[in-house]
Scaffold this motif. Sequence first.
Motif, short mmCIF file in Angstrom:
data_model
loop_
_atom_site.label_atom_id
_atom_site.label_comp_id
_atom_site.label_asym_id
_atom_site.label_seq_id
_atom_site.Cartn_x
_atom_site.Cartn_y
_atom_site.Cartn_z
N GLN A 210 0.92 -1.26 0.01
CA GLN A 210 -0.03 -0.12 0.09
C GLN A 210 0.83 1.09 0.15
N ILE A 211 0.02 2.30 -0.46
CA ILE A 211 0.80 3.68 -0.22
C ILE A 211 -0.05 4.48 1.02
N ASN A 212 0.55 5.01 1.85
CA ASN A 212 -0.06 5.82 3.00
C ASN A 212 0.46 7.21 2.94
N LEU A 213 -0.52 7.65 2.57
CA LEU A 213 -0.42 9.25 2.58
C LEU A 213 -1.26 10.07 3.47
N ASP A 214 -1.65 9.47 4.59
CA ASP A 214 -2.62 10.02 5.56
C ASP A 214 -2.07 11.35 6.09
N HIS A 215 -2.78 12.19 6.27
CA HIS A 215 -2.45 13.69 6.85
C HIS A 215 -0.98 14.17 6.28
N ALA A 216 -0.89 13.80 5.06
CA ALA A 216 0.23 14.20 4.16
C ALA A 216 -0.37 15.60 3.69
N ARG A 217 0.89 16.41 3.44
CA ARG A 217 0.49 17.92 2.87
C ARG A 217 1.67 18.06 1.54
N LEU A 218 0.78 18.31 0.39
CA LEU A 218 1.56 18.26 -0.61
C LEU A 218 1.23 19.58 -1.22
N ASN A 219 2.22 20.43 -1.36
CA ASN A 219 1.97 21.93 -1.86
C ASN A 219 2.66 22.26 -3.14
N ALA A 220 1.85 22.38 -4.07
CA ALA A 220 2.26 22.75 -5.32
C ALA A 220 1.35 23.62 -6.09
N PRO A 221 1.09 24.73 -5.38
CA PRO A 221 0.05 25.58 -6.06
C PRO A 221 0.36 26.06 -7.50
N GLY A 222 -0.68 26.14 -8.32
CA GLY A 222 -0.65 26.16 -9.79
C GLY A 222 -0.12 25.10 -10.51
N GLY A 223 0.27 23.93 -9.78
CA GLY A 223 1.12 22.87 -10.56
C GLY A 223 0.36 21.57 -10.29
N ILE A 224 1.01 20.50 -10.27
CA ILE A 224 0.91 19.21 -9.99
C ILE A 224 1.37 18.60 -8.79
N ALA A 225 0.38 18.48 -7.59
CA ALA A 225 0.90 18.05 -6.45
C ALA A 225 1.38 16.61 -6.20
N LEU A 226 0.47 15.92 -6.88
CA LEU A 226 0.88 14.14 -6.91
C LEU A 226 0.73 13.90 -8.20
N HIS A 227 2.15 13.63 -9.11
CA HIS A 227 1.93 13.13 -10.39
C HIS A 227 2.15 11.60 -10.26
N ALA A 228 1.19 10.90 -10.46
CA ALA A 228 1.20 9.34 -10.29
C ALA A 228 0.33 8.65 -11.57
N GLU A 229 0.93 9.06 -12.55
CA GLU A 229 0.04 8.41 -13.69
C GLU A 229 0.78 6.93 -13.83
N THR A 230 -0.18 6.28 -14.30
CA THR A 230 0.05 4.52 -14.31
C THR A 230 0.91 3.90 -13.23
N LEU A 231 0.39 4.51 -12.09
CA LEU A 231 0.90 4.18 -10.82
C LEU A 231 0.22 2.67 -10.58
N SER A 232 0.84 1.62 -9.93
CA SER A 232 0.27 0.39 -9.88
C SER A 232 0.40 0.04 -8.22
N VAL A 233 -0.58 -0.24 -7.52
CA VAL A 233 -0.59 -0.44 -5.87
C VAL A 233 -1.09 -1.86 -5.76
N GLY A 234 -0.36 -2.78 -4.96
CA GLY A 234 -0.94 -3.88 -4.79
C GLY A 234 -2.44 -4.12 -3.98
N THR A 235 -2.38 -3.15 -3.02
CA THR A 235 -3.58 -3.20 -2.13
C THR A 235 -4.20 -1.61 -2.09
N ASP A 236 -3.88 -0.93 -1.42
CA ASP A 236 -4.60 0.38 -1.26
C ASP A 236 -3.78 1.77 -1.38
N LEU A 237 -4.50 2.57 -1.93
CA LEU A 237 -3.83 4.11 -1.82
C LEU A 237 -4.67 4.87 -0.71
N ARG A 238 -3.91 5.12 0.49
CA ARG A 238 -4.62 5.99 1.72
C ARG A 238 -4.22 7.23 1.44
#
Length: 495
Positions: A210-238
């Motif tokens: 899994q990927i666990n981003l609980d309570h994370a802060r991704l700051n990219a005003p005017g852009g891409i905060a999380l760029h995860a195209e074609t990401l493959s996860v075995g279970t969950d993205l939290r």
Amino acid sequence: MEITDLTPAERRIWEAFPRGEGVDFRESPDEDASGGHDWGPERTVRADVLAALLLSGPSPAGQVAELNVRGARITGKLNLKYAVVDHPIRLRSCWFERKPQLYGARLRALVLNDSTLPGLTASTVTVDIDLRLSCCRVTGPVRLAGARIAGGLFLRRAVIGTPATGEEAPQETPEPPLQINHADIGTDIIAMELTVHGQTRMNGTTVAGQINLDHARLNAPGGIALHAETLSVGTDLRASRLEADGMVNLTGARIPGQAYFSRARLSAPGETALRASSCTIGELWLRECPRIDGIVNLRRSQLDMLYAEPDTWPPVVRTDGLTYRVLHPHLPAEERLPLLEREESGYLPYVYEQLAAAYRTVGDESAARDVQLAKLRRHRRTQPHHTRLWGLLQDVTVGYGFRPLRAAGWLLLLVLTGWIAYGLHHPRPLKPGEAPDFNPVFYTIDLLLPIIGFGQEEAFAPSGWYQWLSYLLIVTGWILATTTAAGVSRSLQRQ
């Protein structure tokens, strides 16, 4: 390097290394490594010494050597480019003068928890166990593109990048502070409470767990905060309570479990805040999220379950081709239909069919009929005016076949009207002495229903405004019969 060249601090590390013992230079367990530039020579270690120790240091038989240091000020560059290091590296709560160079290295384990670094170059690194950067403060980019980590990647409570200020000149193509694109992670990415000032890049990354981003802060005003195209996860993205200032891009992602964005704040004013098009996701959770500030794009995605309250959706959504089996929470159709009006492409029959299918899946046929009726009404607004009139007649009389009892109500009202009108003023018989006894109810039914005859219509002829009433009843009867037949035909086609 000769042993005689070592400082007292370096000698302590050199002697502890073969036995795998730890060396702790800290003055207190809660000491902050961000002030490491002021630490004195008693805790200063040259990076070249550490590299020499890892590559050619003593390793007596029968003992497990390990570099285990806390609270050191590391000067120079720790250069292990292309190196093969068989010993675990634990440099916790340390301050690095220059960013370590680990490009193409093969490491046993790397732990830099609680340290302060100007960056980390570790693209295509191979780690046999874990890579830990929890609670680190990294001012420059962390390059892990193409990394192969057999265990997990830990970024819990790390702060990566430097907040932008209004005085800084904007860069045309700023380097993403956190680069984990095209990496292969054997277990999980644990990044609760992670803070990234800039883009987090995970394009093409494969995570077995899994990927666990609980309570994370991704700051990219005017852009891409999380760029995860074609990401493959075995279970969950939290990503519960995630705060993303900038686009969250999951285009083409494969998440068989949950994409859990409950209570997350997604913001990209005037731009796309959430792009999850062409994805395959087991469950997409947007539970109790504040209204998304920006466009939501879910085109061509396949979801088993979608959880989102109506208040979560922004004014503009893109759902063309979106497929979902179940929609939660279960709400009346009237609360879900306004979302379909927000589709940027205008009227799309498919989105209505998809919502109706979701209601049928849970056995709510009444809500499914409401959605189908709303679809036909929306379609009517796209037609020419002369066609709209026929649709309006079908809607008013029988609700396009979804409200068949409405025709009975109209029929009862008209029969009642004729009963009263002709009961008070009987029409004259066409052939006195041969006409049957006049019955205002059956006379009205004769006028209304063209396929039923009780002999009343042919035997009596109203006059004056009663004659106009008879014309109105005849025309209305034909309209009711035609629209009812059209509605019944449409219902049979749906079945």
